[in-house]
Design a protein around this motif. Structure first.
Motif, PDB file in Angstrom:
ATOM      1  N   TRP A   1      -2.272  -2.410   5.764  1.00 38.44           N
ATOM      2  CA  TRP A   1      -2.588  -1.299   4.874  1.00 38.44           C
ATOM      3  C   TRP A   1      -2.492  -1.834   3.451  1.00 38.44           C
ATOM      4  O   TRP A   1      -1.606  -2.633   3.145  1.00 38.44           O
ATOM      5  CB  TRP A   1      -1.584  -0.176   5.102  1.00 38.44           C
ATOM      6  N   THR A   2      -3.378  -1.426   2.567  1.00 35.42           N
ATOM      7  CA  THR A   2      -3.246  -1.815   1.168  1.00 35.42           C
ATOM      8  C   THR A   2      -3.360  -0.576   0.304  1.00 35.42           C
ATOM      9  O   THR A   2      -3.909   0.444   0.724  1.00 35.42           O
ATOM     10  CB  THR A   2      -4.350  -2.798   0.726  1.00 35.42           C
TER      11      THR A   2
ATOM     12  N   ARG B   1      -5.239  -0.247  -1.988  1.00 33.91           N
ATOM     13  CA  ARG B   1      -6.647   0.006  -2.295  1.00 33.91           C
ATOM     14  C   ARG B   1      -7.272   0.958  -1.275  1.00 33.91           C
ATOM     15  O   ARG B   1      -8.274   1.613  -1.582  1.00 33.91           O
ATOM     16  CB  ARG B   1      -7.416  -1.304  -2.264  1.00 33.91           C
ATOM     17  N   ASP B   2      -6.688   1.007  -0.077  1.00 35.59           N
ATOM     18  CA  ASP B   2      -7.247   1.862   0.973  1.00 35.59           C
ATOM     19  C   ASP B   2      -7.278   3.327   0.560  1.00 35.59           C
ATOM     20  O   ASP B   2      -8.123   4.089   1.032  1.00 35.59           O
ATOM     21  CB  ASP B   2      -6.415   1.753   2.259  1.00 35.59           C
TER      22      ASP B   2
END
Lengths: 192, 488
Positions: free
Chosen positions: B122-123, B125-126
């Protein structure tokens, strides 16, 4: 060692690994020692800029309903096979920028798109198709969808191709002409 | 290691009646009793973040809702998020007037940071959180949509608590007034009630009453929003919907869609010290530094009570006598006399009523105000249903003191006899007989009871008033798990 192994210039392939059958390794790809790649059911084509780490196994399995001539197993560019992962596939196509984490297992009849991550120790055995950017993680095989592809490991590749020759015997590239079949994917240049 | 990975085969009976392995027991050197996590006081020493190891006073921790301000957990899999750096070409708008200057600037790579989870990838940015120019901090904070209401409720309950306190004080004062015996401060000095309150730093009664008066209670309503039209017809994409644990991890927002998952500020951990309830002495006290895993005080049973391990045993058969091999270890720095007894042979603990000193009774009168029920340890008889008994050999075994250097000389002393199998520095292998009752049913769990009598030298410097009694005879009861009773 089989004479069917084609190593394109720019690839770093260690001598201490088992390569059997018709295998093509694209330029920029790094294959660590103790890797097993067996193409018993048909040719295996590995595209550019892949990293295949120690003790990973890629097998193109023989199947009963074999086509003639056998279909190749095509592994796209920028894939990372981490330590001890295993990929068994009778035929098919694996996309780009996938990560097969440590000790993961991908069985037969699993189709993998691009940008997928198979988490550490995850086992995929049932027939299924992974859509692009699917991430599987944890002992419960949680699935989520990432927004973008996994970042490419170009820095790591640069480093490995520099360092590997200092510590390992390498197989020499034996194909000096670039094959058009492995150049079909549109890839960015190795230097960012 | 065996204590971590294997089931607890040997359990000690705590003074409160709990059955626990030796590794989760404490030993109070002042009461000379075994204590466990259920019969001691747990106190929070300090708050810290387990990721960045930052220490925080408890008032600050409360203000930050017990969360770290710089570390985050993944909202998707709850793993700790890591900060990743990317070099980004600064995107400069093409301005024809600026010309060459913009080109120079756009060549400078700028480091930008985002949060990424190494477990589930997960980042930040997601979910559309913009990258940050600084490595730590500066992440956008979201405010709870109900923050105003929550604060209102907190103020209201604070006001109520304040009012009740005031009323209690007032009642007390009235009591005294009726007696007419004492002159209150206000009578003596001519201060008004409001002034006295001001001096004491208490808020004036008006403000608290206004908070109560202005409070609007919630109203339950039967009207809820209609379900969307396509709720039953639209295909569900489970990858887009959050799971229950993900929703419960952020109770203020409870996101329904994966795209609304935001990083969770990491919860703080506490260092706690543990205290004996009977004598108020510390049993464990950690070092203040969050990076240290050492203790300033560490009164664990493992360092004071003889350790018993099962080497092997014959299959337990009903009505028969079988052999049992045990290893006994003396963890203390003094020689230990040890006897194996039947649990019934343990003398009942003497109820010593301490002579009440003046300061002790004074302390008690002060404590009286507090709710003492929270500090009382409840003792109960342990539930032991053992089918087997270890026959007491009737000899006193002597265990040498622990000597770390003795590990290196490997000649085992051979004063073996019927009971002692081998002896090596502070360890002893014994061969015992196990007496199983004839009523034991095959297949039922085979458990054996044994009591230990051991000498213990107290190294606590004695209080000047107390008698200098250093050597004690202590007792403990053990329950050995020997698998199942074999049926034949």
């Amino acid at each position: 060692m089989s004479h069917n192994v084609k190593i394109l210039p720019g690839a770093t392939v260690c001598e201490d690994c088992t390569l059997e059958g018709d295998i093509t390794i694209g330029g920029g790809t790094v294959i660590h020692p103790r890797v097993t790649i067996i193409a018993e059911g048909g040719p295996i084509i590995i595209a550019e800029y892949c990293i295949i780490e120690e003790y990973s196994t890629i097998i193109h399995k023989k199947s009963d309903k074999q086509e003639n001539p056998p279909k190749p197993l095509f592994i796209g560019a920028h894939n990372v096979f981490e330590v001890g992962c295993k990929l068994e596939s009778p035929c098919g196509h694996i996309g780009e920028s996938n990560v097969f984490e440590c000790r993961s297992f991908v069985g037969e009849e699993v189709k993998i798109g691009s940008g997928c991550v198979i988490g550490a120790a995850c086992r995929l055995t049932a027939p299924q198709t992974l859509a692009d950017n699917t991430v599987i993680w944890g002992s419960d095989h949680h699935i989520r969808e990432a927004l973008e592809k996994q970042p490419s490991q170009l820095l790591q590749l640069d480093f490995l191709s520099k360092v590997m020759p200092n510590y390992h015997r390498l197989r020499k590239p034996n194909v000096h002409k670039r094959q058009p079949s492995t150049r079909q994917s549109t890839e960015p240049s190795p230097k960012p | 290691m065996a204590y971590l990975t294997q089931p607890d085969y040997v359990k000690y009976i705590c003074s409160c009646g709990q059955l626990k392995p030796i590794t989760s027991l404490y030993f109070c050197r002042h009461c000379l009793k075994i204590r466990c996590g259920f019969c001691i006081c747990h106190e929070v020493d300090s708050h810290y973040c387990a990721n960045c190891l930052e220490n925080m006073p408890s008032s600050e921790a409360r203000l930050k809702k017990n969360r770290c301000s710089s570390c985050f957990d993944c909202p998707s899999c709850f793993h700790t998020l890591s900060t990743r750096a990317t070099t980004q070409q600064r995107q400069v708008l093409q301005d024809p007037a600026a010309g060459g200057d913009t080109k120079v600037e756009s060549k400078q790579p700028k480091k930008m940071y985002y949060l990424s989870c190494f477990n589930c990838r997960w980042t930040s940015r997601d979910v559309g959180i913009p990258d940050q120019p600084v490595a730590s901090g500066g992440w956008p904070e979201r405010t709870n949509p109900h923050a105003a209401r929550v604060n209102q409720l907190i103020d209201y309950y604070k006001a109520i608590a304040q009012q009740e306190k005031q009323e209690k004080i007032e009642r007390e004062r009235k009591k005294f007034n009726i007696r007419g015996k004492y002159i209150t401060l206000t009578d003596k000095t001519g201060l008004t009630g409001a002034m006295a309150r001001n001096i004491a730093g208490l808020p004036s009664s008006e403000s608290s009453s206004s908070a109560i008066a202005n409070f609007v209670p919630s109203v339950a309503t039967a009207e809820v929003d209609e379900l969307p039209e396509d709720i039953f017809t639209k295909e569900v994409n489970l990858n887009q919907i959050t799971s229950m644990p993900q929703r419960l991890a952020s109770p203020d927002w409870q996101p329904v869609s994966v795209s609304r998952l935001h990083p969770l500020a990491k919860l703080l951990s506490v260092k706690r010290s543990q205290r004996c309830r009977a004598c108020d002495h510390n049993l464990t006290k950690p070092e203040y530094n969050p990076g240290s895993i050492k203790f300033k005080i560490e009164l664990l049973a493992y360092y004071h009570v003889p350790e018993v391990k099962i080497i092997s045993h014959e299959p337990v058969k009903p009505g028969e006598k079988t052999a049992l091999f045990l290893k006994l270890t003396n963890p203390t720095g003094h020689e230990m006399q040890l006897r194996l007894l039947q649990p019934e042979d343990i003398p009942p603990p003497e109820e010593k009523e301490e002579p009440k000193s003046i300061d002790k009774s004074l302390e008690r009168s002060l404590v009286l105000e507090k709710d003492t029920t929270a500090f009382k340890a409840i003792e109960r008889q342990p539930n032991i249903s053992a089918t087997s008994r270890v026959t007491s050999p009737g000899v006193t075994l002597t265990l040498a003191q622990r000597d770390d250097a003795a590990e290196y000389d490997d000649d085992a002393q051979h004063d073996t006899n019927d009971i002692i199998l081998w002896r090596k520095s502070n360890k002893l292998g014994v061969r015992l007989e196990l007496d199983t009752s004839a009523e034991a049913v095959g297949g039922s769990p085979a458990r054996a009871l044994v009591a230990l009598q051991y000498s213990y030298r107290n190294t606590v410097p004695p209080a000047p008033s107390a008698a200098a009694c250093r050597d004690h005879t202590l007792y403990t009861t053990l329950l050995l798990d020997l698998g199942t009773v074999s049926s034949n």
